[in-house]
Design an enzyme around this catalytic site. Structure first.
Site, PDB file in Angstrom:
ATOM      1  N   ASN A 184       0.737  -1.242   0.085  1.00 24.38           N
ATOM      2  CA  ASN A 184      -0.097  -0.059  -0.010  1.00 24.38           C
ATOM      3  C   ASN A 184       0.723   1.220  -0.020  1.00 24.38           C
ATOM      4  O   ASN A 184       0.381   2.334  -0.386  1.00 24.38           O
ATOM      5  CB  ASN A 184      -0.979  -0.033   1.054  1.00 24.38           C
ATOM      6  N   ALA A 209       6.259  -6.667  -1.378  1.00 19.65           N
ATOM      7  CA  ALA A 209       4.975  -7.393  -1.797  1.00 19.65           C
ATOM      8  C   ALA A 209       5.036  -7.819  -3.088  1.00 19.65           C
ATOM      9  O   ALA A 209       5.480  -7.351  -4.121  1.00 19.65           O
ATOM     10  CB  ALA A 209       3.860  -6.617  -1.494  1.00 19.65           C
ATOM     11  N   GLU A 210       4.261  -9.080  -3.188  1.00 18.78           N
ATOM     12  CA  GLU A 210       4.185  -9.573  -4.770  1.00 18.78           C
ATOM     13  C   GLU A 210       3.505  -8.321  -5.669  1.00 18.78           C
ATOM     14  O   GLU A 210       4.007  -8.159  -6.855  1.00 18.78           O
ATOM     15  CB  GLU A 210       3.405 -10.747  -4.741  1.00 18.78           C
ATOM     16  N   GLY A 263       2.687  -5.015   7.902  1.00 20.84           N
ATOM     17  CA  GLY A 263       1.705  -5.482   6.981  1.00 20.84           C
ATOM     18  C   GLY A 263       0.710  -5.934   8.111  1.00 20.84           C
ATOM     19  O   GLY A 263       0.790  -5.384   9.013  1.00 20.84           O
ATOM     20  N   THR A 265      -1.397  -7.866  10.869  1.00 22.41           N
ATOM     21  CA  THR A 265      -1.334  -8.559  12.271  1.00 22.41           C
ATOM     22  C   THR A 265      -1.117 -10.135  12.049  1.00 22.41           C
ATOM     23  O   THR A 265      -0.262 -10.669  12.639  1.00 22.41           O
ATOM     24  CB  THR A 265      -2.313  -8.027  13.142  1.00 22.41           C
ATOM     25  N   GLY A 268       2.423 -10.708  10.806  1.00 24.02           N
ATOM     26  CA  GLY A 268       3.287 -10.361  11.917  1.00 24.02           C
ATOM     27  C   GLY A 268       3.585 -11.564  12.477  1.00 24.02           C
ATOM     28  O   GLY A 268       4.499 -11.822  13.211  1.00 24.02           O
ATOM     29  N   GLU A 285       5.328  -3.403  12.390  1.00 25.32           N
ATOM     30  CA  GLU A 285       4.371  -2.311  12.226  1.00 25.32           C
ATOM     31  C   GLU A 285       3.060  -3.160  11.477  1.00 25.32           C
ATOM     32  O   GLU A 285       3.267  -3.402  10.175  1.00 25.32           O
ATOM     33  CB  GLU A 285       4.568  -1.346  11.046  1.00 25.32           C
ATOM     34  N   ARG A 313      -8.052   8.478   1.541  1.00 30.32           N
ATOM     35  CA  ARG A 313      -6.691   8.686   0.867  1.00 30.32           C
ATOM     36  C   ARG A 313      -6.389   7.008   0.606  1.00 30.32           C
ATOM     37  O   ARG A 313      -6.752   6.236   1.198  1.00 30.32           O
ATOM     38  CB  ARG A 313      -5.496   8.895   2.039  1.00 30.32           C
ATOM     39  N   CYS A 319      -3.064   1.970   6.709  1.00 28.70           N
ATOM     40  CA  CYS A 319      -3.005   1.439   7.979  1.00 28.70           C
ATOM     41  C   CYS A 319      -3.552   2.211   9.163  1.00 28.70           C
ATOM     42  O   CYS A 319      -4.285   1.818  10.071  1.00 28.70           O
ATOM     43  CB  CYS A 319      -1.854   0.743   8.406  1.00 28.70           C
ATOM     44  N   SER A 475       1.018  11.808   9.607  1.00 29.83           N
ATOM     45  CA  SER A 475       2.482  10.886   9.426  1.00 29.83           C
ATOM     46  C   SER A 475       3.593  11.949   8.889  1.00 29.83           C
ATOM     47  O   SER A 475       3.017  12.774   8.031  1.00 29.83           O
ATOM     48  CB  SER A 475       2.049   9.766   8.265  1.00 29.83           C
ATOM     49  N   GLU A 492       8.766   3.791  14.269  1.00 30.30           N
ATOM     50  CA  GLU A 492       9.559   4.071  12.890  1.00 30.30           C
ATOM     51  C   GLU A 492       9.582   5.728  12.807  1.00 30.30           C
ATOM     52  O   GLU A 492       8.811   6.238  13.389  1.00 30.30           O
ATOM     53  CB  GLU A 492       9.005   3.554  11.618  1.00 30.30           C
TER      54      GLU A 492
HETATM   55  P1  NAP Z   1       0.406  -8.889   4.512  1.00 33.60           P
HETATM   56  O1  NAP Z   1      -0.382  -9.865   3.937  1.00 33.60           O
HETATM   57  O2  NAP Z   1       0.784  -9.247   5.752  1.00 33.60           O
HETATM   58  O3  NAP Z   1       1.615  -8.770   3.411  1.00 33.60           O
HETATM   59  C1  NAP Z   1       2.533  -7.814   3.873  1.00 33.60           C
HETATM   60  C2  NAP Z   1       4.083  -8.676   3.503  1.00 33.60           C
HETATM   61  O4  NAP Z   1       4.268  -9.709   4.190  1.00 33.60           O
HETATM   62  C3  NAP Z   1       4.136  -8.561   1.997  1.00 33.60           C
HETATM   63  O5  NAP Z   1       5.191  -8.571   1.585  1.00 33.60           O
HETATM   64  C4  NAP Z   1       3.621 -10.195   1.977  1.00 33.60           C
HETATM   65  O6  NAP Z   1       4.079 -11.108   0.778  1.00 33.60           O
HETATM   66  C5  NAP Z   1       4.547 -10.500   3.205  1.00 33.60           C
HETATM   67  N1  NAP Z   1       3.949 -11.715   3.797  1.00 33.60           N
HETATM   68  C6  NAP Z   1       2.921 -12.614   3.820  1.00 33.60           C
HETATM   69  N2  NAP Z   1       3.056 -13.738   4.319  1.00 33.60           N
HETATM   70  C7  NAP Z   1       4.360 -14.071   4.505  1.00 33.60           C
HETATM   71  C8  NAP Z   1       5.007 -14.842   5.210  1.00 33.60           C
HETATM   72  N3  NAP Z   1       4.417 -16.389   5.406  1.00 33.60           N
HETATM   73  N4  NAP Z   1       6.297 -14.888   5.347  1.00 33.60           N
HETATM   74  C9  NAP Z   1       6.968 -13.847   4.966  1.00 33.60           C
HETATM   75  N5  NAP Z   1       6.411 -12.740   4.408  1.00 33.60           N
HETATM   76  C10 NAP Z   1       5.135 -12.795   4.155  1.00 33.60           C
HETATM   77  O7  NAP Z   1      -0.215  -7.439   4.380  1.00 33.60           O
HETATM   78  P2  NAP Z   1      -0.816  -6.520   3.376  1.00 33.60           P
HETATM   79  O8  NAP Z   1      -2.096  -7.002   3.086  1.00 33.60           O
HETATM   80  O9  NAP Z   1      -0.046  -6.413   2.269  1.00 33.60           O
HETATM   81  O10 NAP Z   1      -0.947  -5.282   3.833  1.00 33.60           O
HETATM   82  C11 NAP Z   1      -2.134  -4.513   4.499  1.00 33.60           C
HETATM   83  C12 NAP Z   1      -1.852  -4.717   5.905  1.00 33.60           C
HETATM   84  O11 NAP Z   1      -0.663  -4.194   6.229  1.00 33.60           O
HETATM   85  C13 NAP Z   1      -2.899  -3.976   6.649  1.00 33.60           C
HETATM   86  O12 NAP Z   1      -3.353  -4.587   7.927  1.00 33.60           O
HETATM   87  C14 NAP Z   1      -2.104  -2.674   7.062  1.00 33.60           C
HETATM   88  O13 NAP Z   1      -3.057  -1.977   8.139  1.00 33.60           O
HETATM   89  C15 NAP Z   1      -1.006  -3.166   7.487  1.00 33.60           C
HETATM   90  N6  NAP Z   1       0.164  -1.999   7.430  1.00 33.60           N
HETATM   91  C16 NAP Z   1       0.627  -1.444   8.530  1.00 33.60           C
HETATM   92  C17 NAP Z   1       1.230  -0.458   8.545  1.00 33.60           C
HETATM   93  C18 NAP Z   1       1.980   0.092   9.612  1.00 33.60           C
HETATM   94  O14 NAP Z   1       2.866   0.903   9.679  1.00 33.60           O
HETATM   95  N7  NAP Z   1       1.623  -0.316  10.822  1.00 33.60           N
HETATM   96  C19 NAP Z   1       1.772   0.512   7.070  1.00 33.60           C
HETATM   97  C20 NAP Z   1       1.008  -0.298   6.123  1.00 33.60           C
HETATM   98  C21 NAP Z   1       0.199  -1.367   6.146  1.00 33.60           C
HETATM   99  P3  NAP Z   1       2.906 -10.865  -0.392  1.00 33.60           P
HETATM  100  O15 NAP Z   1       2.834  -9.830  -1.173  1.00 33.60           O
HETATM  101  O16 NAP Z   1       3.741 -12.017  -1.397  1.00 33.60           O
HETATM  102  O17 NAP Z   1       1.778 -11.774  -0.047  1.00 33.60           O
END
Ligand code: NAP
Length: 514
Positions: A184, A209-210, A263, A265, A268, A285, A313, A319, A475, A492
């Protein structure tokens, strides 16, 4: 001379441009950027490397392929870790000023190429060019900020416990950091970590991310141009199929000292478990579920402007996006009326590179289906749709305003990550705080009030890491970014961001005579 790579994309979305003929709806959009910035291989030890296969990167607005990228696997991830580990022993010997100068050059190059970098974001992630340019400004600001902070890492000299000793606390880089980031903010989520890591003297392996590897690879190209030494910044793009095996290397290899993740939770928690076996440092994060509270004393126009900015936005895909709108009884109808009017006049769906667009697509169809599902659930439980309410072709969703929302609905229990604005009516401050805090997430929270005492009470009571008071967008690289509860660990940006990448070493200098 600049050479150009022209990738044609076509755009045909019936429902996004209602009332127009097929011919006029057909619009052509081209990703036209400097070829040097359109990198499609992995970047390891200062070299561009291929992999056994590739995966497609698609424009989420059209579903059309814009590039094929090397699909790195565990072998390439291990190679990148080894390269980062080797580079760490020379990079940490650079003086802080030398590291600072290189980060500054990298910042300058991002600024120079901001238009092309923004186009990459728009085409791989779907956001509007205006927002993509804002992301590059935000992204580069972390390289600038941490180029300055590199020279301000101080240890301590503390009072000794005996006369023949002196006690020093030294700050040292932790080592190799694995950096795993979401789609994102495909550029900023990398620099917010890597700026701090490199400033501290760490080296990194980035797994983007992919959906959005192109921005990460463009950052690698510019890191090389800036003179960041080979092995200090490595990028291993991979498909979602390869992600778990690549992630496993990055979270378990003994040469990795730290895992820094942004990414969801759910992911994470997987990475935390993997990192536990070798007791790595972690910075997480994670997801948000921000409340946006409008009290009776609020300035309604400012609250509406803040709600629009905070909710819509990046089409609701941040997030820190407001996810639950709590509006006090006395101001509820007035606020909702003005908000609906603002949505009518300010929001226009379309391709992100069309200057008229304010709302791009969601990242993929799965994301759009999640929002649709939340709308259907809310309506089935008694919510009323005042604007929008429909998923359109592909991954577009109409900006949607729901009222009569209650706390048992999916949209008030889960992070939406889309353009859905659900409004809950409340009576008292206590009631609003109870609803706001009844979440396992605690990233950002916002409220609008002109009552000074209430501002302090509510700021202190909200269980979140960041609070916007009469502000919808908060931010900035100077301030700390991060959450409490299941929204994450660590901070961060700000003066604290660099601490995540530093260990404190206690030096007891003994045997001194007088
Ligand atoms: P996500 O599915 O957790 O993916 C984030 C990253 O983790 C991607 O590069 C993904 O790769 C990778 N990933 C997924 N499974 C993994 C595994 N088993 N081992 C290693 N890496 C893995 O999250 P998202 O859907 O892309 O992003 C949205 C989420 O991020 C929302 O919950 C948002 O709130 C959160 N976010 C938080 C912040 C913050 O600063 N707190 C900022 C931005 C976003 P792939 O793309 O290949 O699946």
């Amino acid at each position: 001379m600049r050479s150009f790579c022209l990738l044609r994309t076509r755009y045909l979305l019936h429902q996004v441009f209602p009332g127009q003929s097929i011919t006029t709806m057909q619009r052509k959009y081209s990703l036209n950027v400097c070829a040097q910035l359109l990198r499609t291989q992995g970047y390891i030890d200062g070299h561009w490397i291929s992999a056994a296969s590739t995966f497609p990167v698609v424009d989420p607005a059209t579903g059309e392929e814009i590039a094929k990228v090397a699909d790195c696997g565990p072998a390439e991830a291990k190679q990148a870790v080894d390269s980062a580990h080797k580079a760490f022993y020379t990079w940490k010997q650079y003086t802080a000023k030398e590291r600072s100068v290189l980060l500054r050059k990298w910042f300058d190059l991002l600024t120079l190429h901001k238009e092309d970098l923004a186009k990459l974001i728009t085409f791989e992630c779907g956001k509007t060019m205006k927002e993509s340019l804002a992301e590059i400004a935000y992204s580069s600001s972390f390289l600038e900020w941490f180029s300055e902070q590199a020279r301000r890492v101080y240890g301590d000299i503390v009072q000794p416990n005996t006369r023949d000793r002196r006690i020093l606390l030294l700050k040292q880089p932790v080592g190799v950091a694995s950096v795993i980031t979401p789609w994102n903010f495909p550029s900023a989520m990398i620099t917010r970590k890597v700026g701090a890591a490199l400033a501290a003297g760490c080296t990194v392996v980035v797994k983007p991310a992919e959906d959005t590897p192109l921005s990460a690879l463009a950052l690698a190209e510019l890191a090389g141009q800036a003179g960041i030494p080979a092995g200090v910044f490595n990028v291993v793009p991979c498909s979602r199929e390869k992600t778990p095996s690549v992630g496993e290397v990055l979270c378990t290899d003994p040469l990795v000292a730290m895992v820094s993740f942004t990414g969801s939770t759910a992911t994470g928690k997987i990475l935390l478990k993997q990192a536990a076996d070798t007791v790595k440092k972690t910075s997480m994060e994670l997801g948000g579920h921000a409340p946006f509270i409008v009290f009776d004393s609020a300035d309604v126009d400012k609250a509406v402007a803040g709600a629009m900015a905070s909710k819509f936005r990046n089409s609701g895909q941040t997030c820190v996006c407001s996810n639950r709108f709590l509006v006090q009884n006395g101001i509820h109808d007035h606020f909702v009326k003005k908000l609906g009017q603002a949505m009518d006049t300010e929001l226009r769906l379309g391709h992100g590179s069309d200057p008229n667009t304010t709302q791009g697509p969601l990242i993929n169809v799965r994301a759009a289906q999640k929002v649709e599902n939340q709308i259907t659930d809310a309506v089935s439980r008694g919510a009323t749709v005042l604007r929008g309410g429909k998923r359109l072709d592909g991954s577009f969703v109409q900006p949607t305003l729901l009222v009569d929302v209650t706390t048992d609905m999916l949209c008030t229990q889960q992070e939406t990550f889309g353009p859905l604005l659900p409004v809950i009516r409340f009576n008292t401050e206590e009631e609003a705080l109870a609803i706001a805090n009844a979440s396992q997430m605690g990233l950002a929270g916002y409220f609008y009030s002109q009552d000074i005492s209430q501002i302090w009470r509510v700021t202190e009571a909200l269980e979140v890491g960041m609070v916007g008071v009469n502000e919808g967008i908060i931010s900035t690289s100077e301030a700390s970014f991060g959450g409490v509860k299941q929204s994450g660990l660590g901070r961060e940006g700000s003066k604290y961001g660099i601490d995540e990448y530093l260990d404190v070493k206690y030096m007891c200098f003994g045997g001194l005579t007088h």
